[in-house]
Design an enzyme around this catalytic site. Structure first.
Site, PDB file in Angstrom:
ATOM      1  N   ASP A 156       0.861  -1.195   0.000  1.00  0.00           N
ATOM      2  CA  ASP A 156       0.000   0.000   0.000  1.00  0.00           C
ATOM      3  C   ASP A 156       0.891   1.237   0.000  1.00  0.00           C
ATOM      4  OD1 ASP A 156       0.827  -0.609   2.687  1.00  0.00           O
ATOM      5  OD2 ASP A 156      -0.619   0.847   3.437  1.00  0.00           O
TER       6      ASP A 156
ATOM      7  N   GLU B  12       0.012  -0.988   5.794  1.00  0.00           N
ATOM      8  CA  GLU B  12       1.052  -0.484   6.698  1.00  0.00           C
ATOM      9  C   GLU B  12       0.879   1.005   6.969  1.00  0.00           C
ATOM     10  OE1 GLU B  12       4.870   1.138   8.118  1.00  0.00           O
ATOM     11  OE2 GLU B  12       3.819   1.689   6.293  1.00  0.00           O
TER      12      GLU B  12
HETATM   13 ZN   LIG Z   1       6.756   2.140   4.190  1.00  0.00          ZN
END
Ligand SMILES: [Zn+2]
Length: 453
Positions: free
Chosen positions: A92, A157
């Site tokens: 992501d 994340e």
């Molecule tokens: Zn990162």
């Protein structure tokens, strides 16, 4: 040491062409985790399909699992039952600010003049592509690792999502304690400190904790013409004022002393002598870095920043309530509880209520005198022969912290060269990576996997 067998293996595994094109294809999928509500899950699903297309051998030979809807886990079975290693990355990316002017559109994946441009080029699709390319190349040469290798790729994340936590818990529930975990973090940098003349592979051996605290004070209200000595606003201001940088005692993490020792070896003259003295005297380092403030100080102590403040409703009315929000970064070796106790004691005012909004403990500190760190150092010497492998402590959080709760050897390093300008482009404008850097990054992982014992 690099044995003839290793050199032969490195030479016989031919890296495939097209790593830049593969990264470009990944960049073209806008996997913006903060915009999943509006963009939907489609780019994330498309990314998973793209991996299957780009890495046929990985998909043929590795077992696959999902943890949450965006956590991808691959298992490459090794020739022994020794504890496995985990190579991590996330797919992501952070959003692009509409008002920023990019040289090339951020999701075009433009390849030009030896560079790949776009959101995620460095954080963290570049580090992801070099892992997968290395594994695919080794598979095509018929290589089998000496122990299990897990690839753990998170899709949330950047929004502190649960994919990596779920993946690490799943492994722990199976009784698996990885021998080595490697995630994003440091990089190969040019001038790590003033007067240090060679590049350094900066390996994060730990990360600080994060704590958000709200201070609240209540007042009796009433007209401002006959005020008490201290209104609620005054009380909160005084509390914030008492939290000077000296609230927390500085302490030098082992990694920082080792970092200074390595830098001493690679500088000359007065700086060399200075780094030597500091490396040998951690309490002195702590005091000197604390006085320097800024980043050096943040390396050695818990920091506190007042980030929000509010209170009162009108210019001539005594406030019935005031509050302030503090953001603290907890040094390794401290805890959320010990930090809150210290804040409360320092404020020394029973009428200021201290409330924890959010707390994440700092990680432990991974050792640097073990076989795992030696393996990283050796792989760097293959991919980046000029670079010293140097430990440090990270200020930012990574997905690997979930593993660090139960695995002792967790390191944060992406084997890509990043100049200061490139590092600034992470979460910023014109994020980009050099194709030659990707090729060296692939070589790093190949060297590491070939040397696993
Ligand atoms: Zn990162």
């Amino acid at each position: 040491m690099s044995s003839p067998r290793h050199r032969l293996a490195e030479a016989s595994v031919v890296a495939r062409e097209g790593i830049a094109e593969r990264l470009s294809r990944m960049i073209q999928l806008p996997t913006v985790s903060a915009e999943r509500e509006t963009r939907g899950i489609a780019p994330f699903d498309a990314f998973v399909d793209l991996l299957a297309e780009l890495y046929p051998l990985v998909h043929e030979h590795l077992e696959r699992e999902r943890h949450t809807d965006v956590g991808l886990l691959f298992r490459w079975r090794g020739s022994s039952a020794s504890d496995p290693i985990v190579l991590m990355a996330h797919y992501d990316v952070v959003p692009v600010d509409e008002s920023d002017a990019w040289t090339h559109p951020p999701f075009e994946g433009r390849i030009q003049d030896g560079w790949v441009f776009g959101r995620g080029a460095l954080d963290d699709k570049g580090p992801l592509v070099v892992i997968l390319d290395a594994v695919e190349n080794l598979l095509s040469a018929g290589f089998m690792p000496s122990r299990d290798v897990y690839l753990s790729f998170g899709g949330d994340e950047e929004v502190f999502g649960g994919a990596a936590r779920a993946t690490s818990s799943a492994l722990r529930d199976r009784g698996i304690v990885p021998w080595l975990v490697l995630d994003e973090g440091g990089a190969v940098v040019d001038a790590p400190l003033p007067f240090v003349k060679s590049p350094a592979a900066m390996v994060g051996v730990g990360e600080k904790g994060v704590l958000t605290v709200r201070l609240t004070a209540r007042g009796d209200g009433g007209h401002a013409s006959a005020p008490p000595t201290l209104t609620a606003v005054g009380r909160i201001s005084r509390a914030v004022g008492r939290l000077s940088p000296a609230t927390f005692r500085p302490r030098t993490p082992q990694a920082v002393s080792r970092m200074l020792r390595l830098f001493a070896d690679r500088s000359s003259g007065a700086p060399r002598a200075l780094y030597r003295v500091l490396a040998a005297a951690p309490p002195l380092t702590a005091r000197v870095f604390a006085v320097l403030g800024g980043e050096p100080a943040a390396l050695v102590r818990t920091t506190v920043a007042a980030t929000m403040q509010s209170g009162g409703t009108a210019a001539n009315v005594l406030p019935s309530q005031a509050s302030a929000t503090l953001n603290l970064r907890i040094a390794l070796g401290q805890t959320v509880a010990s930090t809150v106790r210290r804040v409360t004691r320092r404020i020394g005012d029973a009428r200021v209520h201290v409330e924890v909004i959010e707390g994440d403990e700092p990680s432990p500190e991974s050792p640097t005198d073990n076989a795992q760190f030696a393996l990283l150092t050796e792989a760097v010497s293959v991919s980046h022969p000029d670079a010293a492998t140097v430990p440090y402590v990270m200020m930012a959080a990574t997905d690997s912290r979930h593993f660090h709760r139960f695995a002792p050897a967790v390191y944060r390093f992406a084997p890509l060269e990043m100049s200061a300008a490139q590092r600034a482009s992470i979460h910023g404008v014109d994020e980009r990576v050099e194709i030659a850097a990707l090729e060296r990054g692939e070589l790093f992982h190949r060297a590491l996997l070939l040397r696993l014992q």
